[in-house]
Design a protein around this motif. Structure first.
Motif, PDB file in Angstrom:
ATOM      1  N   GLU A 177       0.820  -1.215   0.000  1.00 48.95           N
ATOM      2  CA  GLU A 177       0.000   0.000   0.000  1.00 48.95           C
ATOM      3  C   GLU A 177       0.854   1.264   0.000  1.00 48.95           C
ATOM      4  O   GLU A 177       0.380   2.344  -0.355  1.00 48.95           O
ATOM      5  N   TYR A 178       2.110   1.130   0.423  1.00 46.43           N
ATOM      6  CA  TYR A 178       3.014   2.284   0.486  1.00 46.43           C
ATOM      7  C   TYR A 178       3.790   2.502  -0.808  1.00 46.43           C
ATOM      8  O   TYR A 178       4.562   3.461  -0.905  1.00 46.43           O
ATOM      9  N   VAL A 179       3.604   1.624  -1.782  1.00 48.22           N
ATOM     10  CA  VAL A 179       4.226   1.861  -3.085  1.00 48.22           C
ATOM     11  C   VAL A 179       3.508   3.034  -3.736  1.00 48.22           C
ATOM     12  O   VAL A 179       2.286   2.985  -3.934  1.00 48.22           O
ATOM     13  N   PRO A 180       4.209   4.128  -4.062  1.00 47.62           N
ATOM     14  CA  PRO A 180       3.534   5.259  -4.710  1.00 47.62           C
ATOM     15  C   PRO A 180       2.818   4.805  -5.977  1.00 47.62           C
ATOM     16  O   PRO A 180       3.338   3.975  -6.736  1.00 47.62           O
ATOM     17  N   PRO A 181       1.634   5.337  -6.213  1.00 47.00           N
ATOM     18  CA  PRO A 181       0.847   4.870  -7.364  1.00 47.00           C
ATOM     19  C   PRO A 181       1.496   5.211  -8.692  1.00 47.00           C
ATOM     20  O   PRO A 181       2.304   6.146  -8.793  1.00 47.00           O
ATOM     21  N   TYR A 182       1.120   4.464  -9.698  1.00 50.38           N
ATOM     22  CA  TYR A 182       1.590   4.716 -11.059  1.00 50.38           C
ATOM     23  C   TYR A 182       1.266   6.159 -11.453  1.00 50.38           C
ATOM     24  O   TYR A 182       0.164   6.652 -11.222  1.00 50.38           O
ATOM     25  N   GLY A 183       2.255   6.844 -12.028  1.00 45.09           N
ATOM     26  CA  GLY A 183       2.052   8.213 -12.477  1.00 45.09           C
ATOM     27  C   GLY A 183       2.444   9.272 -11.468  1.00 45.09           C
ATOM     28  O   GLY A 183       2.448  10.465 -11.797  1.00 45.09           O
ATOM     29  N   SER A 184       2.808   8.866 -10.239  1.00 47.75           N
ATOM     30  CA  SER A 184       3.164   9.839  -9.205  1.00 47.75           C
ATOM     31  C   SER A 184       4.634  10.230  -9.250  1.00 47.75           C
ATOM     32  O   SER A 184       5.058  11.122  -8.524  1.00 47.75           O
ATOM     33  N   ASP A 185       5.422   9.520 -10.058  1.00 50.84           N
ATOM     34  CA  ASP A 185       6.859   9.748 -10.173  1.00 50.84           C
ATOM     35  C   ASP A 185       7.610   9.318  -8.907  1.00 50.84           C
ATOM     36  O   ASP A 185       8.750   9.700  -8.697  1.00 50.84           O
ATOM     37  N   GLY A 186       6.956   8.531  -8.057  1.00 46.13           N
ATOM     38  CA  GLY A 186       7.593   8.034  -6.844  1.00 46.13           C
ATOM     39  C   GLY A 186       7.907   6.555  -6.947  1.00 46.13           C
ATOM     40  O   GLY A 186       7.638   5.902  -7.951  1.00 46.13           O
ATOM     41  N   ALA A 187       8.492   6.024  -5.873  1.00 45.55           N
ATOM     42  CA  ALA A 187       8.849   4.610  -5.820  1.00 45.55           C
ATOM     43  C   ALA A 187       8.902   4.175  -4.367  1.00 45.55           C
ATOM     44  O   ALA A 187       8.933   5.007  -3.449  1.00 45.55           O
ATOM     45  N   LEU A 188       8.896   2.884  -4.146  1.00 41.29           N
ATOM     46  CA  LEU A 188       9.130   2.356  -2.808  1.00 41.29           C
ATOM     47  C   LEU A 188      10.616   2.038  -2.715  1.00 41.29           C
ATOM     48  O   LEU A 188      11.127   1.160  -3.408  1.00 41.29           O
ATOM     49  N   TYR A 189      11.312   2.803  -1.887  1.00 37.88           N
ATOM     50  CA  TYR A 189      12.747   2.589  -1.704  1.00 37.88           C
ATOM     51  C   TYR A 189      12.947   1.401  -0.778  1.00 37.88           C
ATOM     52  O   TYR A 189      12.351   1.320   0.304  1.00 37.88           O
ATOM     53  N   ILE A 190      13.786   0.469  -1.196  1.00 40.74           N
ATOM     54  CA  ILE A 190      14.046  -0.759  -0.440  1.00 40.74           C
ATOM     55  C   ILE A 190      15.457  -0.674   0.120  1.00 40.74           C
ATOM     56  O   ILE A 190      16.422  -0.523  -0.631  1.00 40.74           O
ATOM     57  N   ARG A 191      15.608  -0.789   1.436  1.00 39.10           N
ATOM     58  CA  ARG A 191      16.907  -0.650   2.080  1.00 39.10           C
ATOM     59  C   ARG A 191      17.269  -1.955   2.813  1.00 39.10           C
ATOM     60  O   ARG A 191      16.911  -2.151   3.962  1.00 39.10           O
ATOM     61  N   PRO A 192      17.973  -2.871   2.148  1.00 36.33           N
ATOM     62  CA  PRO A 192      18.523  -4.039   2.844  1.00 36.33           C
ATOM     63  C   PRO A 192      19.747  -3.621   3.672  1.00 36.33           C
ATOM     64  O   PRO A 192      20.559  -2.813   3.223  1.00 36.33           O
ATOM     65  N   LEU A 193      19.864  -4.176   4.850  1.00 29.34           N
ATOM     66  CA  LEU A 193      20.958  -3.846   5.763  1.00 29.34           C
ATOM     67  C   LEU A 193      21.469  -5.137   6.398  1.00 29.34           C
ATOM     68  O   LEU A 193      20.679  -5.969   6.844  1.00 29.34           O
ATOM     69  N   LEU A 194      22.779  -5.315   6.434  1.00 35.38           N
ATOM     70  CA  LEU A 194      23.378  -6.508   7.037  1.00 35.38           C
ATOM     71  C   LEU A 194      24.507  -6.056   7.953  1.00 35.38           C
ATOM     72  O   LEU A 194      25.360  -5.265   7.545  1.00 35.38           O
ATOM     73  N   PHE A 195      24.504  -6.545   9.198  1.00 32.97           N
ATOM     74  CA  PHE A 195      25.504  -6.082  10.156  1.00 32.97           C
ATOM     75  C   PHE A 195      25.850  -7.158  11.183  1.00 32.97           C
ATOM     76  O   PHE A 195      25.076  -8.089  11.424  1.00 32.97           O
ATOM     77  N   GLY A 196      27.032  -7.005  11.770  1.00 33.12           N
ATOM     78  CA  GLY A 196      27.474  -7.916  12.809  1.00 33.12           C
ATOM     79  C   GLY A 196      26.738  -7.630  14.104  1.00 33.12           C
ATOM     80  O   GLY A 196      26.880  -6.545  14.672  1.00 33.12           O
ATOM     81  N   SER A 197      25.973  -8.601  14.590  1.00 33.11           N
ATOM     82  CA  SER A 197      25.162  -8.406  15.793  1.00 33.11           C
ATOM     83  C   SER A 197      25.666  -9.219  16.978  1.00 33.11           C
ATOM     84  O   SER A 197      25.139  -9.103  18.083  1.00 33.11           O
ATOM     85  N   GLY A 198      26.697 -10.038  16.760  1.00 33.38           N
ATOM     86  CA  GLY A 198      27.269 -10.817  17.848  1.00 33.38           C
ATOM     87  C   GLY A 198      28.385 -10.061  18.554  1.00 33.38           C
ATOM     88  O   GLY A 198      29.033  -9.198  17.958  1.00 33.38           O
ATOM     89  N   PRO A 199      28.647 -10.359  19.835  1.00 35.93           N
ATOM     90  CA  PRO A 199      29.651  -9.613  20.606  1.00 35.93           C
ATOM     91  C   PRO A 199      31.076 -10.085  20.350  1.00 35.93           C
ATOM     92  O   PRO A 199      31.361 -11.273  20.290  1.00 35.93           O
ATOM     93  N   ARG A 200      31.960  -9.106  20.171  1.00 35.98           N
ATOM     94  CA  ARG A 200      33.395  -9.348  20.073  1.00 35.98           C
ATOM     95  C   ARG A 200      34.097  -8.155  20.715  1.00 35.98           C
ATOM     96  O   ARG A 200      33.692  -7.004  20.514  1.00 35.98           O
ATOM     97  N   ILE A 201      35.154  -8.389  21.457  1.00 35.33           N
ATOM     98  CA  ILE A 201      35.906  -7.275  22.023  1.00 35.33           C
ATOM     99  C   ILE A 201      37.273  -7.136  21.366  1.00 35.33           C
ATOM    100  O   ILE A 201      37.822  -6.055  21.275  1.00 35.33           O
ATOM    101  N   GLY A 202      37.810  -8.242  20.833  1.00 35.38           N
ATOM    102  CA  GLY A 202      39.014  -8.165  20.014  1.00 35.38           C
ATOM    103  C   GLY A 202      38.614  -7.967  18.564  1.00 35.38           C
ATOM    104  O   GLY A 202      37.492  -8.291  18.167  1.00 35.38           O
ATOM    105  N   LEU A 203      39.507  -7.437  17.745  1.00 35.93           N
ATOM    106  CA  LEU A 203      39.195  -7.192  16.341  1.00 35.93           C
ATOM    107  C   LEU A 203      39.117  -8.507  15.591  1.00 35.93           C
ATOM    108  O   LEU A 203      40.138  -9.120  15.255  1.00 35.93           O
ATOM    109  N   GLN A 204      37.906  -8.938  15.352  1.00 30.15           N
ATOM    110  CA  GLN A 204      37.647 -10.185  14.631  1.00 30.15           C
ATOM    111  C   GLN A 204      36.202 -10.171  14.144  1.00 30.15           C
ATOM    112  O   GLN A 204      35.379  -9.419  14.660  1.00 30.15           O
ATOM    113  N   PRO A 205      35.886 -10.994  13.128  1.00 25.51           N
ATOM    114  CA  PRO A 205      34.509 -11.027  12.631  1.00 25.51           C
ATOM    115  C   PRO A 205      33.545 -11.544  13.693  1.00 25.51           C
ATOM    116  O   PRO A 205      33.925 -12.297  14.592  1.00 25.51           O
ATOM    117  N   SER A 206      32.301 -11.148  13.564  1.00 22.95           N
ATOM    118  CA  SER A 206      31.261 -11.621  14.465  1.00 22.95           C
ATOM    119  C   SER A 206      30.910 -13.077  14.161  1.00 22.95           C
ATOM    120  O   SER A 206      31.243 -13.606  13.097  1.00 22.95           O
TER     121      SER A 206
END
Length: 411
Positions: A177-206
């Motif tokens: 329903e939030y996709v702007p209608p045809y002809g409005s010159d708008g769009a639904l912007y899609i923002r995928p986000l990926l991040f390290g959510s596990g704990p680390r205190i030394g410099l290393q991957p999560s």
């Protein structure tokens, strides 16, 4: 107790009435999605599929029917709340089931690597409503590949392409329903986000990663959009990325580094900033959030930088293909700053802006004296800019045949 019983009852009813078992309501703000997949071997218009999607699955809603506080053609490019986002968690060496979440907040461990070591990347793509009421995502497979590249560079768990596209499909579907209608010159912007959510205190991957897909209805990134060329300025006191750094991947820190110079440029009256190469300050590289394109109409050239510090733009890749079809010579190479004077038109291109015409670029010397390069008359949109913009927008809006297979239908 009453609330708990109501939630349990709702879940039982949904399970009992759902032939596919695709969606299970587990709480008022959280729904797990089972069996998401994307069939990339099929045609673009039907490439996204969901497990056992049949009559038991809720039908798609109607684009442009959400209650928003402004007209659809006055959206601008800013955050607006929508219904839900998709969330997935990687732990114990594998990605878990995707989940639709209605709360815009999440809990994170205070030792998460995203907070301490910047393990975070994101993408940006758009979904467009077509005249027949269908909604299509533009080239999500390319965004999946680019996010995988960002993950590899920052040692994060990459998300497979089929899971990426399916998650985007579900985020758009649940917020159709939030996709702007045809002809409005708008769009639904899609923002995928990926991040390290596990704990680390030394410099290393999560050892744990969280993947989100949020969606926002948007209009033009720069006020005026394609109708008004913007004035740009060269950033002299800051670099966007080091020559062998992370400029060619979409990590969050790249954008944090641009906040100060971007603000300073706007305070001087320039809505867009251009970075030169960090090593010599002689080669054109990239605008703050967009690729640089120079048009030389006299020689039929479409010129864009080739640099390991530049983020590969999916929009620019499409424009290069369309320019080549128009018979232009597409050159991806080093661009000396002085070559600006040979361009009739300059474009800032990217998912957020699509195409923004740049009317002028100013560079100040050490004494503050300006050197100004003007493109065309600096006020009107160039003919090639308009033609290429219209071609890509016609494809995105479904107004011409998608011969490249760039649109993927939301189902």
């Amino acid at each position: 107790k009453t609330l708990i019983m109501m939630q349990i009852t709702a879940a039982i009813v949904l399970l009992a009435t759902s032939g596919s078992g695709f969606v299970v309501q587990t709480s008022p703000s959280s729904r797990y999605l089972f069996g998401l997949k994307a069939d990339l071997s099929s045609s673009s218009s039907t490439a996204v599929e969901t497990a056992e999607a049949d009559a038991d699955r809720p039908p798609l809603g109607i684009p442009g029917t959400a209650d928003i506080p402004c007209a659809w053609d006055e959206l601008g490019f800013e955050f607006r709340p929508t219904k839900s986002h998709v969330r997935m968690v990687y732990k114990d060496g594998e990605w878990g089931e995707p989940e639709l979440v209605e709360s815009p907040y999440l809990q994170m461990h205070i030792g998460a690597t995203a907070l301490h070591y910047g393990q975070s990347c994101f993408e940006g793509l758009k979904a467009f409503a077509h005249e027949d009421g269908s909604v299509h995502m533009f080239r999500p497979d390319e965004n999946a590949k680019r996010m995988q590249s960002s993950c590899e560079r920052t040692r994060m768990a990459p998300l497979p392409t089929d899971k990426f596209i399916a998650a985007c499909n579900e985020a758009v579907r649940d917020n159709i329903e939030y996709v702007p209608p045809y002809g409005s010159d708008g769009a639904l912007y899609i923002r995928p986000l990926l991040f390290g959510s596990g704990p680390r205190i030394g410099l290393q991957p999560s050892d744990e990663y969280t993947f989100l897909v949020m969606v926002i209805p948007v209009g033009n990134y720069y006020k005026g959009g394609l109708s008004t060329p913007v004035d740009g300025v060269v950033v002299e006191d800051f670099d966007r990325a080091a020559p062998r750094g992370v400029g060619n991947v979409k990590v969050a820190g790249n954008y944090a580094a641009d906040l100060l110079p971007n603000m300073l440029s706007k305070e001087r009256g320039f809505p867009i900033s251009l970075y030169l190469d960090a090593a010599t300050q002689t080669m054109v590289e990239e605008f703050s959030t967009s690729n640089f394109v120079g048009i030389d109409n006299a020689n039929g050239k479409f010129v864009t930088p080739s640099s390991q510090s530049v983020l590969p733009s999916i929009t620019n890749k499409a424009l290069m293909a369309l320019a080549a079809e128009e018979g232009m010579a597409v050159e991806q190479r080093d661009i000396p700053f002085e070559e600006l004077e040979s361009f009739d038109e300059v474009l800032a291109v990217g998912t957020a802006v699509v195409v923004t015409p740049v009317g002028s670029i100013t560079r100040f010397d050490a004494e503050g004296n300006p050197q100004r390069y003007e493109f065309g008359n600096g006020k009107d949109i160039g003919e090639t800019t308009l033609k290429l913009y219209q071609k890509v927008r016609d494809i995105q809006n479904g107004e011409v045949d998608d011969t490249h297979g760039w649109n993927i239908k939301v189902v």
